[in-house]
Design an enzyme around this catalytic site. Structure first.
Site, PDB file in Angstrom:
ATOM      1  N   LYS A 147       0.676  -1.667   0.132  1.00 36.23           N
ATOM      2  CA  LYS A 147       0.143  -0.084  -0.030  1.00 36.23           C
ATOM      3  C   LYS A 147       0.637   1.397   0.051  1.00 36.23           C
ATOM      4  O   LYS A 147       1.731   1.524   0.470  1.00 36.23           O
ATOM      5  CB  LYS A 147      -0.732   0.142   1.289  1.00 36.23           C
ATOM      6  CG  LYS A 147      -1.540   1.206   1.624  1.00 36.23           C
ATOM      7  CD  LYS A 147      -2.913   1.106   2.523  1.00 36.23           C
ATOM      8  CE  LYS A 147      -3.067   2.808   2.975  1.00 36.23           C
ATOM      9  NZ  LYS A 147      -4.306   2.421   4.126  1.00 36.23           N
ATOM     10  N   GLU A 213      -8.864  11.226  13.664  1.00 41.19           N
ATOM     11  CA  GLU A 213      -8.560   9.802  13.279  1.00 41.19           C
ATOM     12  C   GLU A 213      -7.614   9.408  15.090  1.00 41.19           C
ATOM     13  O   GLU A 213      -7.036  10.733  14.631  1.00 41.19           O
ATOM     14  CB  GLU A 213      -7.727   9.680  12.461  1.00 41.19           C
ATOM     15  CG  GLU A 213      -6.832   7.786  12.865  1.00 41.19           C
ATOM     16  CD  GLU A 213      -6.214   7.393  11.406  1.00 41.19           C
ATOM     17  OE1 GLU A 213      -5.648   5.615  11.338  1.00 41.19           O
ATOM     18  OE2 GLU A 213      -6.473   7.957  10.428  1.00 41.19           O
TER      19      GLU A 213
END
Length: 418
Positions: A147, A213
């Site tokens: 990723k 977050e």
């Protein structure tokens, strides 16, 4: 030092009103609100490959020396950049005030501004960003990467100085479930950010945003992390919005992306914990603009003296903002992104002398200086990603800041029309 239930929503709002750009640090979470004023001591700039690793020790030494001097505020506040070799902006403030979580009356809108009031430049251009996604997808096929998070930026310039205080009010009002912050970056290390972006950038340099977050929080021996990965834009139509949420939760591609992040966060925290609870399935969390896959990880430390900053440094950067493997993903980011991230995808928060604290990931954020505001957004590229979808995802993520600026035009986020 930690104030779990200090004050009320009314006093939290009062702290918001007392904020002053250039001399204050503001941080609100679902649990509490803090306002720090002035600067008693600053963590000396330190650049080098072990800068992040040594950060908790250097911050602890700063707090210890502050305590020995008789200064009553044993808390460091501030921000840490994405690049682990660049200096953090951490200070011991002159004063710090605590209150409960922010609360607002229903309704209320950000003051609207015409798009013509801003000159906007996308960095890179949308087509170039899509080309970058294609290049990363080709690299993923080689098998050494799992990723890469590819970011882009919007540079907006106004004829008048950006009202940072009003921008912070708007962010706080519409993002009460997350972490709203404003950190002064006017002194210390130069991260090649807005200083060369445009003329008219005089004024306090401020990192501002509303992150959904939590990187990590610590209270006594207990810790919590809440990694987010896998996203979908919200819709104004309630039926379409519900469909998008369900589709995200069922998406094999997004669940894989999320699992990579959760695995990395759990792996980083396990050496510090005697207990660690990692749910097997993600849940959904929402902001005004996005749906996210979410996993709340809770643990109990083997050594309660471990500080929140040490845990945050062990986690930073997670695959949610960098990629995996970390070093390879970081190298691809440095090669492909035509700007330095600065404090975007770093962390912002506070840590006290007991090690308690909260650190949020610096996403849905901007750097502001004078008439210039630079917004950031990124998307996680994994096998199965599409360039157009990732461009649209970053456009949706820009909307947190654009809405707080009173801008709701899709073209401002660099979306394709037609």
């Amino acid at each position: 030092m930690l104030k779990q239930d200090a004050g009320s929503a009314a006093s939290a709002t009062a702290l918001l009103e007392e904020y002053r750009a250039g001399s204050s640090f503001f941080f609100s979470s679902p649990q509490r609100t803090l306002l720090a004023k002035g600067e008693w001591a600053r963590l000396p700039d330190y650049e080098g490959p072990d800068g992040l690793k040594s950060l908790p020790r250097r911050a602890a030494e700063l707090l210890a020396s502050t305590g020995q001097s008789g200064h009553g505020t044993s808390v460091v506040v501030g921000a840490v950049p994405f690049d682990h070799t660049k200096p953090a902006q951490l200070v011991v403030p002159m004063t710090i005030q605590w209150a409960g979580p922010l609360g607002f009356d229903p309704g209320g809108q950000a003051e609207q501004h015409p798009a013509s009031a801003f000159e906007m430049r996308a960095v890179p251009a949308p087509a170039e960003y899509e080309n970058g996604v294609n290049r990363i997808l080709a690299r993923l096929e080689q098998g050494d990467l799992r990723k890469v998070v590819l970011a882009r930026s919007l540079h907006l310039t106004s004829s008048a100085a950006v009202d940072i205080h009003q921008l912070l009010r708007n962010l706080a009002r519409h993002n009460t479930r997350g972490f709203t912050f404003a950190a002064n970056l006017s002194t210390g290390g130069d991260h090649k950010s807005l200083r060369s972006a445009a003329a008219g950038s005089e004024g306090p340099r401020t990192l501002i945003g509303a992150s959904p977050e939590l990187l990590v929080a610590k209270t006594g021996p207990y810790i919590k992390a809440n990694p987010l990965a896998g996203s979908a834009a919200r819709s104004d139509d309630p039926y379409e919005d519900e469909r998008r949420a369900a589709s995200l939760l069922a998406s094999a591609k997004d669940r894989h992306e999320h699992a990579v992040v959760v695995e990395a966060v759990a792996e980083a925290l396990r050496p510090y914990c005697k207990k660690l609870d990692v749910p097997l399935e993600p849940s959904l969390v929402q902001t005004n603009t996005m749906w996210h896959l979410s996993t709340e990880i809770n643990g109990e430390l083997a050594d309660p003296s471990t500080s929140s900053l040490e845990l945050a440094a062990a986690l930073h950067p997670t695959p949610a903002v960098c990629g995996t493997p970390t070093d390879l993903a970081r190298a691809v980011i440095q090669e492909m992104e035509p700007f330095e991230r600065g404090f975007f995808t770093g962390m912002v928060g506070w840590c006290d002398a007991n090690g308690d604290g909260e650190w949020a990931v610096t996403i849905r954020c901007a750097e502001v200086e004078g008439c210039v505001i630079r917004l950031f957004a990124g998307a996680g590229i994994v096998p199965g990603s599409s360039p157009e979808a990732e461009l649209l995802e970053t456009s949706a993520k820009f909307r947190t800041m654009l809405l707080a600026m009173g801008l709701n035009q899709p073209q401002m986020a660099g979306r394709k029309e037609g």
